[in-house]
Structures are given as structure tokens and as C-alpha cells.
Motif scaffolding. Structure first.
Motif, PDB file in Angstrom:
ATOM      1  N   ALA A  87      35.109  29.464  26.084  1.00  0.00           N
ATOM      2  CA  ALA A  87      34.219  30.349  26.845  1.00  0.00           C
ATOM      3  C   ALA A  87      35.006  31.128  27.890  1.00  0.00           C
ATOM      4  O   ALA A  87      34.754  32.320  28.123  1.00  0.00           O
ATOM      5  CB  ALA A  87      33.111  29.532  27.509  1.00  0.00           C
ATOM      6  N   ALA A  88      35.975  30.461  28.536  1.00  0.00           N
ATOM      7  CA  ALA A  88      36.804  31.156  29.533  1.00  0.00           C
ATOM      8  C   ALA A  88      37.652  32.235  28.876  1.00  0.00           C
ATOM      9  O   ALA A  88      37.796  33.348  29.401  1.00  0.00           O
ATOM     10  CB  ALA A  88      37.686  30.149  30.263  1.00  0.00           C
ATOM     11  N   ALA A 242      43.362  35.185  45.186  1.00  0.00           N
ATOM     12  CA  ALA A 242      43.558  36.457  44.490  1.00  0.00           C
ATOM     13  C   ALA A 242      42.326  36.852  43.689  1.00  0.00           C
ATOM     14  O   ALA A 242      41.883  38.013  43.727  1.00  0.00           O
ATOM     15  CB  ALA A 242      44.783  36.373  43.585  1.00  0.00           C
ATOM     16  N   VAL A 243      41.772  35.903  42.949  1.00  0.00           N
ATOM     17  CA  VAL A 243      40.611  36.212  42.110  1.00  0.00           C
ATOM     18  C   VAL A 243      39.441  36.678  42.960  1.00  0.00           C
ATOM     19  O   VAL A 243      38.738  37.645  42.610  1.00  0.00           O
ATOM     20  CB  VAL A 243      40.238  34.976  41.261  1.00  0.00           C
ATOM     21  CG1 VAL A 243      38.863  35.156  40.625  1.00  0.00           C
ATOM     22  CG2 VAL A 243      41.290  34.741  40.175  1.00  0.00           C
ATOM     23  N   ARG A 244      39.206  36.022  44.080  1.00  0.00           N
ATOM     24  CA  ARG A 244      38.090  36.418  44.938  1.00  0.00           C
ATOM     25  C   ARG A 244      38.319  37.784  45.578  1.00  0.00           C
ATOM     26  O   ARG A 244      37.356  38.500  45.873  1.00  0.00           O
ATOM     27  CB  ARG A 244      37.866  35.350  46.005  1.00  0.00           C
ATOM     28  CG  ARG A 244      37.172  34.111  45.450  1.00  0.00           C
ATOM     29  CD  ARG A 244      37.149  32.964  46.416  1.00  0.00           C
ATOM     30  NE  ARG A 244      36.313  31.870  45.898  1.00  0.00           N
ATOM     31  CZ  ARG A 244      36.467  30.604  46.200  1.00  0.00           C
ATOM     32  NH1 ARG A 244      37.450  30.236  47.036  1.00  0.00           N
ATOM     33  NH2 ARG A 244      35.668  29.689  45.689  1.00  0.00           N
ATOM     34  N   LEU A 282      40.042  28.010  35.392  1.00  0.00           N
ATOM     35  CA  LEU A 282      39.742  27.954  36.820  1.00  0.00           C
ATOM     36  C   LEU A 282      39.344  29.325  37.349  1.00  0.00           C
ATOM     37  O   LEU A 282      38.394  29.450  38.134  1.00  0.00           O
ATOM     38  CB  LEU A 282      40.960  27.425  37.582  1.00  0.00           C
ATOM     39  CG  LEU A 282      40.814  27.333  39.098  1.00  0.00           C
ATOM     40  CD1 LEU A 282      39.614  26.493  39.503  1.00  0.00           C
ATOM     41  CD2 LEU A 282      42.100  26.792  39.723  1.00  0.00           C
ATOM     42  N   ALA A 283      40.022  30.373  36.905  1.00  0.00           N
ATOM     43  CA  ALA A 283      39.693  31.720  37.370  1.00  0.00           C
ATOM     44  C   ALA A 283      38.272  32.108  36.982  1.00  0.00           C
ATOM     45  O   ALA A 283      37.532  32.696  37.782  1.00  0.00           O
ATOM     46  CB  ALA A 283      40.690  32.726  36.801  1.00  0.00           C
ATOM     47  N   ARG A 287      35.190  33.379  39.372  1.00  0.00           N
ATOM     48  CA  ARG A 287      34.556  34.701  39.238  1.00  0.00           C
ATOM     49  C   ARG A 287      34.561  35.098  37.763  1.00  0.00           C
ATOM     50  O   ARG A 287      35.591  35.542  37.246  1.00  0.00           O
ATOM     51  CB  ARG A 287      35.296  35.745  40.081  1.00  0.00           C
ATOM     52  CG  ARG A 287      34.590  37.110  40.105  1.00  0.00           C
ATOM     53  CD  ARG A 287      35.178  38.004  41.194  1.00  0.00           C
ATOM     54  NE  ARG A 287      36.514  38.443  40.904  1.00  0.00           N
ATOM     55  CZ  ARG A 287      36.833  39.501  40.140  1.00  0.00           C
ATOM     56  NH1 ARG A 287      35.865  40.217  39.584  1.00  0.00           N
ATOM     57  NH2 ARG A 287      38.087  39.841  39.951  1.00  0.00           N
ATOM     58  N   PRO A 288      33.460  34.915  37.068  1.00  0.00           N
ATOM     59  CA  PRO A 288      33.406  35.293  35.655  1.00  0.00           C
ATOM     60  C   PRO A 288      33.810  36.751  35.455  1.00  0.00           C
ATOM     61  O   PRO A 288      33.412  37.636  36.210  1.00  0.00           O
ATOM     62  CB  PRO A 288      31.935  35.062  35.284  1.00  0.00           C
ATOM     63  CG  PRO A 288      31.470  34.022  36.254  1.00  0.00           C
ATOM     64  CD  PRO A 288      32.196  34.320  37.541  1.00  0.00           C
ATOM     65  N   GLY A 289      34.624  36.979  34.439  1.00  0.00           N
ATOM     66  CA  GLY A 289      35.084  38.335  34.148  1.00  0.00           C
ATOM     67  C   GLY A 289      36.334  38.729  34.894  1.00  0.00           C
ATOM     68  O   GLY A 289      36.797  39.868  34.769  1.00  0.00           O
ATOM     69  N   ALA A 290      36.914  37.796  35.665  1.00  0.00           N
ATOM     70  CA  ALA A 290      38.131  38.112  36.419  1.00  0.00           C
ATOM     71  C   ALA A 290      39.295  38.354  35.459  1.00  0.00           C
ATOM     72  O   ALA A 290      39.341  37.803  34.352  1.00  0.00           O
ATOM     73  CB  ALA A 290      38.467  36.972  37.373  1.00  0.00           C
ATOM     74  N   PHE A 291      40.248  39.172  35.917  1.00  0.00           N
ATOM     75  CA  PHE A 291      41.472  39.378  35.138  1.00  0.00           C
ATOM     76  C   PHE A 291      42.480  38.323  35.586  1.00  0.00           C
ATOM     77  O   PHE A 291      43.106  38.437  36.641  1.00  0.00           O
ATOM     78  CB  PHE A 291      42.043  40.778  35.349  1.00  0.00           C
ATOM     79  CG  PHE A 291      43.254  41.064  34.490  1.00  0.00           C
ATOM     80  CD1 PHE A 291      43.101  41.620  33.227  1.00  0.00           C
ATOM     81  CD2 PHE A 291      44.535  40.765  34.930  1.00  0.00           C
ATOM     82  CE1 PHE A 291      44.208  41.872  32.425  1.00  0.00           C
ATOM     83  CE2 PHE A 291      45.642  41.013  34.138  1.00  0.00           C
ATOM     84  CZ  PHE A 291      45.479  41.573  32.878  1.00  0.00           C
TER      85      PHE A 291
END
Length: 497
Positions: A87-88, A242-244, A282-283, A287-291
Motif C-alpha cells: 500500500a505504501a 522533511a516529509v511534513r 514510514l513516510a 503524510r500519504p502521497g509524500a515523495f
């Protein structure tokens, strides 16, 4: 979808298009394995994470995030069920854009482009006067960055060498500011301290005019370097930060087959992918959809010496891992590029650089990093960087492909001039004489053949002459004084706060 939105926005704002860099339209990448083996490697990586798991330092926010995502967390080990990992992988962004300093041009980080970057994090350079290796400084990083600014085939800049005399929090933050001052190109950043990343995000936000503007137009990609199957607390903290902030992330390290990973090529690739996938899980939990894309690459121990090398196996491992990521629709980040084992820039280095960069044509990574790194990533060479820039130009000439139509097939031309005529003075030749031409600075028309009037110089001498001319050129326009003052204040605040 994300890429199309970026392009529509760029068109609406009248921004310049991204520079050339596509590699997939004219020819196909080389797939080393049959599809069945790709699936087996993927299944093995998923099985590893589900049944064996990986280590992740306890006491961080990741514990609760991963539990809520469906993972088993306990005793410093995280086990990730295959459906959670899949899923990730399905939900992560397939592309992002990195914008230049002015926010007017961008490069697409995806599976359809390859971008060339110097670096990274060498701790020595070859002294410009003596030619001998010495500890690198911030001034050396500034020199590499200014040189990269003027190279047509270098698309972004990384921390090519460290400020070794100032191996402190302040020195590390200063490396990001140094790159900002000395190039207009997008950046890659990696750091030891989380506070350094906080400072980089603050500086990039100040450049863009706010955190929201940075999220809309990312200025840098952050690289996080866990050990194989182990994320320390600092790696977790940097990933979440970074993701946030909307900063694109690459997670990966250099696994060493026979030392930190299995000696077999397939086994090392499985461990590399599992390490990447854990960070991506984890990313997506944050935040779903993060690069957040994996970039671990396998190197291999040479049994005879214990050294890190075994070039054919390393290249094969790179081909396999790029193929697996391409199968998933994900971009790859290369660990080879111009990273040569040779102790200095000479015949050995030229062979390695030519061999490894030639492979880039087949593997098609999103980024080709490490350009200019010699001595197994310890020492940085300006001469090697210029050669890498040259080879990048050759690869782009190949990727451009060739047009096939009635005019280029030239049957009408041959019918016109007949079997005894010549094309030398024909208008068709004048029109097409530069088609598929590699405008090389050191080879081709610039080689010192006996049939030319070029000076009888070695390749090193030709590059050295070009290097001296480039180093004498001015750098980019300085940052506005008020912005530079704000950036320096951020630097001091984060280094001492």
C-alpha cells in the motif's frame, strides 16, 4: 497527475520549461532479468520485512506511527506486513519537481529523466597547487559549487565535499548556505544533525517566501542514509521533519555485499530494497502521497583484498535494483555515476568513470550522483567532475535518438546525385551536419590528432586547461543583501540555539 499539475501551473505562470533531460522516449532501458525474477526479488524483500523485520531505534514517534499503520513494533524491531508495504509503494508520489534558486526553472525527478549531480560528502580534495590530497574546507565546497554552476550537463548540486576543519553543527549548516550562495541550481542535501535539516528548511522557506511556497516549489531534495536494515533515531527524525515540510526525500545507503549484506547479488539487492521500503512505509504513515523514494545501492567486497569494489558485480547490482524500481513505476537514484576507486585522476579513474557512466545509458536512474568522487568517495577531483560533465553530454546525445522520416532516410537525395555523385557539397548535408553531433570539449574535434592543428596535449592537460579557464570565471549573481542577512541569521540561530 502530480506532474501534469506542475506543468499546468508553470505554463500559467509563464515559467521557463524544464531543461532537457528525458531518456525514455527514443530508446528503452535495458532489463537484465526476466519479469519472473523481478517478482521473486520483490516478494523476497516483502517477506524479509514481514517475517524477519528490521531494526529501528526505539523511543521515537515512529513507534506509534508504524503501529497505527499496521506494523508490529517491539524490542527495537519492526515487522511490516506485505499488504502494508504494498500500500505504501502504491501510494507514494512517483515524481516531484526541484526548482532552482529563483523558482523559475525546475527538473522533474521521475523514472523518465536522468539528472547529473556532483558529490557527495568527500572529506578530502586534491590541492589545486600541489595536486596532493588534503582535508576539504568550506572554500573547497564553494569552488566545486561555482564550477558546477557553469557546467551545462550538471543539473543540481549536492554537498560534494565536507567542511572538515569545522565538523560541527555550525559547519554543517554552513554547507547548505555555501551551496545557496554559489549556485542557482537546485540542491541535494544530507546531514548528520537533525538541527541542520531544520536550518536548511528554514533557509529554503526564507528564499521562497514561506513554508507553503517551499512546499509548492521544493528547492532541495533531502538524502537520509540509514544503515542496511537499521534506522537510527536521527534518521527517523529527519524523515518525519522533511516529509511534513513537503521536502522530497531519498532514503538509502550503500550496502556492502559480503560485509553488511549477503555476498550474492540477488541477496544484496533484496536487503537494499527492504531498507528502502521501510523508510517509504514510514513516510506514507506520516503524510500519504509524500515523495519518499529509496536509493540504497549494493557494493560488494573483493574476497582477495577485503576492499570495496568488484566493479562488474556492483554494476550488475545497480542494473537489477533499477529494473525492480522501474517495474514499480518508481525513480532510482544511482550509487555509481562518477564514483571511482582510483586514488587520483588518471588512466584508472578515466576507465572507471567511462565504464560506470556508460552503464547509466542502460539503467536510466533519475539521478546520477557522486560525479567527481575518487578514492572510494574519500577525495574530490575537479578534473574528474569536468570529465563526468563531458560524458553526461555524450549520454544525452545518445538519449536524443534520431528522427526517421523521408528527409533523413535520404532516398530522394541518393536518387538525385546518383551512384557516382557526392553529398559533400549538397544542401542536405549542410542542414543535417550537426544532427546527433556530440559537441565535446575534449574529444572529437578537440582531440590532438595529427590531421588537426590542435596542441599535442594529453586528456589531463586538455581538462586542466579548461579547468583553469572555468575557475577564473565569475560565479552566479549574489543573493540580495537583505535575504543573505536573514539566511546568516538563521544559520547562527540554529547553530547556537
Amino acid at each position: 497527475m502530480r506532474r501534469s499539475v506542475h506543468r499546468q501551473r508553470a505554463a500559467a505562470e509563464g515559467l521557463a520549461p524544464a531543461p532537457p533531460g528525458p531518456h525514455s522516449t527514443a530508446s528503452r532501458p535495458y532489463d537484465t532479468m526476466p519479469a519472473e525474477n523481478v517478482r521473486r526479488i520483490l516478494d523476497a524483500a516483502l517477506t524479509l520485512l514481514e517475517t524477519i523485520g528490521m531494526r529501528m531505534e526505539t523511543g521515537t514517534e515512529a513507534d506509534d506511527l508504524l503501529r497505527r499503520a499496521g506494523c508490529e513494533v517491539g524490542g527495537g524491531v519492526v515487522k511490516m506486513p506485505a499488504p502494508v508495504v504494498r500500500a505504501a509503494l502504491d501510494g507514494c508520489a512517483r515524481s516531484t519537481r526541484l526548482w532552482n534558486r529563483d523558482g523559475t526553472r525546475a527538473i522533474d525527478i521521475d523514472k523518465d529523466h536522468t539528472w547529473f549531480m556532483p558529490g557527495m560528502t568527500c572529506i578530502k580534495v586534491y590541492d589545486e597547487e600541489t595536486g596532493e590530497p588534503r582535508d576539504s574546507t568550506r572554500a573547497d565546497l564553494a569552488t566545486v559549487t561555482r564550477l558546477a554552476e557553469g557546467l551545462d550537463n550538471i543539473d543540481a548540486v549536492c554537498v560534494a565535499c565536507k567542511d572538515v576543519p569545522n565538523s560541527t553543527l555550525q559547519g554543517e549548516i554552513g554547507e547548505f548556505l555555501c551551496m545557496m550562495e554559489n549556485t542557482t541550481k537546485p540542491l541535494e542535501f544530507l546531514c548528520e544533525w537533525t538541527r541542520s535539516l531544520e536550518a536548511a528548511i528554514a533557509m529554503a522557506s526564507a528564499l521562497r517566501g514561506g513554508a507553503g511556497a517551499l512546499r509548492d516549489k521544493p528547492y532541495f531534495l533531502h538524502i537520509i542514509t540509514p544503515l542496511p536494515l537499521f534506522y537510527a533515531a536521527s534518521h527517523v527524525e529527519q524523515l518525519l521533519l522533511a516529509v511534513r515540510a513537503g521536502v522530497p526525500v531519498s532514503v538509502g545507503t550503500l550496502a556492502i555485499g559480503g560485509a553488511s549484506a549477503p555476498i550474492t547479488t540477488a541477496g544484496a539487492v533484496v536487503q537494499c530494497l527492504a531498507t528502502d521500503f521501510a523508510g517509504m512505509v514510514l513516510a506514507q504513515a506520516v503524510r500519504p502521497g509524500a515523495f519518499c523514494i529509496g536509493s540504497t545501492n549494493p557494493y560488494f567486497m573483493e574476497p582477495a583484498t577485503g576492499g570495496i569494489g568488484n566493479l562488474p558485480q556492483t554494476m550488475l547490482g545497480e542494473q537489477l535494483i533499477c529494473q525492480v524500481r522501474r517495474h514499480l513505476g518508481l525513480p532510482s537514484f544511482t550509487g555509481l555515476g562518477g564514483d571511482a576507486r582510483a586514488r587520483r585522476f588518471g588512466q584508472d579513474a578515466v576507465f572507471e568513470i567511462a565504464t560506470m557512466m556508460g552503464q547509466i545509458y542502460h539503467t536510466r536512474p533519475a539521478t546520477c550522483d557522486y560525479l567527481g568522487s575518487l578514492d572510494q568517495g574519500i577525495t574530490y577531483s575537479l578534473h574528474a567532475l569536468l570529465l563526468c560533465n563531458e560524458y553526461a553530454g555524450m549520454l544525452r546525445t545518445l538519449w536524443a535518438g534520431t528522427e526517421v522520416n523521408d528527409d533523413t532516410l535520404a532516398l530522394d537525395l541518393l536518387a538525385e546525385i546518383g551512384l557516382t555523385g557526392t553529398v559533400l557539397g549538397h544542401e542536405h548535408t549542410a542542414r543535417h551536419c550537426r544532427t546527433n553531433l556530440w559537441a565535446s570539449r575534449y574529444f572529437g574535434g578537440n582531440e590532438p590528432l595529427s590531421t588537426t592543428d590542435k596542441p599535442d596535449e594529453t586528456l589531463y592537460q586538455r581538462i586542466d586547461r579548461d579547468l583553469k579557464e572555468r575557475l577564473a570565471m565569475p560565479g552566479p549573481a549574489p543573493l540580495p543583501a537583505d535575504l543573505l542577512a536573514r539566511l546568516r541569521a538563521i544559520h547562527e540561530d540554529h547553530a547556537t540555539g
